[in-house]
Design an enzyme around this catalytic site. Structure first.
Site, mmCIF file in Angstrom:
data_model
loop_
_atom_site.group_PDB
_atom_site.id
_atom_site.type_symbol
_atom_site.label_atom_id
_atom_site.label_comp_id
_atom_site.label_asym_id
_atom_site.label_seq_id
_atom_site.Cartn_x
_atom_site.Cartn_y
_atom_site.Cartn_z
ATOM 1 N N ARG A 170 22.180 119.773 72.273
ATOM 2 C CA ARG A 170 22.108 121.129 71.728
ATOM 3 C C ARG A 170 21.034 121.974 72.413
ATOM 4 N NH1 ARG A 170 26.003 119.064 70.937
ATOM 5 N NH2 ARG A 170 27.088 118.608 68.990
ATOM 6 N N SER A 221 27.364 123.254 61.445
ATOM 7 C CA SER A 221 26.367 122.242 61.081
ATOM 8 C C SER A 221 24.994 122.896 60.985
ATOM 9 C CB SER A 221 26.334 121.117 62.117
ATOM 10 O OG SER A 221 27.565 120.440 62.156
ATOM 11 N N GLU A 294 19.702 123.470 63.136
ATOM 12 C CA GLU A 294 20.466 123.814 64.333
ATOM 13 C C GLU A 294 20.737 125.312 64.343
ATOM 14 O OE1 GLU A 294 24.916 122.733 65.776
ATOM 15 O OE2 GLU A 294 23.538 121.039 65.659
#
Length: 302
Positions: A170, A221, A294
């Site tokens: 990520r 998420s 995130e």
């Protein structure tokens, strides 16, 4: 607004309308460019104006502050979203402008019987955002297919190889270093069986629909996966699946504990942040693992 003369600039655009979380106050200035040249010109004008700039894609991993954004939001979207395919025999190069949606990219690959991008079809974001955070799902990541990335820095267009893009979980060089605006991705994919490709896309879509709260506003998420754990499992083990602090609309999804959702789109960003902080503290107290968001919080008062 003198330095923005000649541009199609909107003022006081509600950012809740640009975010899948459906939260956020107004952007002072807002633009949707259609070329790299226009992006460069906007960046230059903002610099002359002394305005902070935020580059926005599909708004699928963003939580905008209730105070909005006191600067220029440049939305790289459908105005800059072309995807082309260059046949090279057993493989093909797929070139996508940053504003193309990940779904458009993936389905274009499928239409040309190109395999390896099936995982992308269900990711709710833009190609630019996908590169920025090395988006992934079901074992696939952008870095697996990337050849090179186009970007703007210091008023110039550059291209960097995937090997030099520092793709990680990520993250990428574009997330780590300021002043780099992703404008395009070149990927290489091999040719495969179209029926098998379509079947895999349908399977992944079905799994996503079954397991994720796609019918409720969220940013996907909410937390990064902690090494050795799954965020959703840790949250569920803390008894927080379906949990809500109040009736604001912010809730841990009863369908998937890894998602914080905004029921009916009525929660404010502050409500979501309060719940995220509560989840972090509760999970840390129960497991010793500190969850890292995130979703990115953007804007607010300095």
């Amino acid at each position: 607004m003198s330095n923005y003369e000649g541009f199609d600039i909107k003022e006081n655009v509600l950012l809740s309308s640009c975010s899948t979380f459906k939260c956020g106050g107004p952007a002072k200035y807002f633009a949707e460019p259609s070329s790299e040249e226009e992006i460069i010109a906007l960046l230059d004008a903002a610099k002359e104006n002394g305005d902070e700039v935020f580059i926005l894609g599909c708004g699928s991993n963003i939580l905008f502050s209730d105070d909005g954004f006191d600067g220029l939001v440049i939305k790289i979207g459908k105005n800059f979203g072309e995807v082309t395919v260059e046949d090279e025999g057993d493989t093909a190069l797929v070139k996508a402008q940053a504003g193309a949606s990940m779904a458009t990219f993936g389905l274009k690959c499928a239409a040309y019987s190109l395999q390896g991008a099936e995982f992308i079809c269900g990711i709710p974001g833009s190609v630019g955002g996908g590169v920025y955070m090395n988006a992934g799902a079901y074992g696939g990541e952008v870095k697996n297919i990337a050849v090179s990335v186009r970007y703007i820095k210091d008023g110039q267009v550059h291209e960097i190889s995937a090997e030099d893009a520092q793709f990680g979980y990520r993250t990428s060089i574009f997330e780590k270093q300021e002043g780099m605006v992703v404008t395009g991705l070149t990927a290489r994919l091999s040719k495969g069986n179209k029926d098998e490709i379509d079947a895999l896309i349908a399977d992944l879509r079905g799994r996503r629909i079954k397991s994720q709260p796609l019918d409720v506003p969220s940013a996907g998420s909410t937390f990064k996966r902690p090494e050795g754990y799954f965020a959703g499992k840790l949250i569920e083990d803390s008894g927080l699946k379906g949990f809500a602090l109040n009736d604001s609309g912010a809730q841990v999804s009863p369908k998937h504990a890894g998602f914080v959702v905004n029921n009916e789109g009525k929660a404010k960003a502050a409500d979501v942040m309060e719940l995220i902080s509560y989840i972090q503290d509760k999970v840390y107290a129960d497991s010793g693992v500190r969850l890292e968001p995130e979703v990115r919080l953007i804007g607010g008062k300095k």
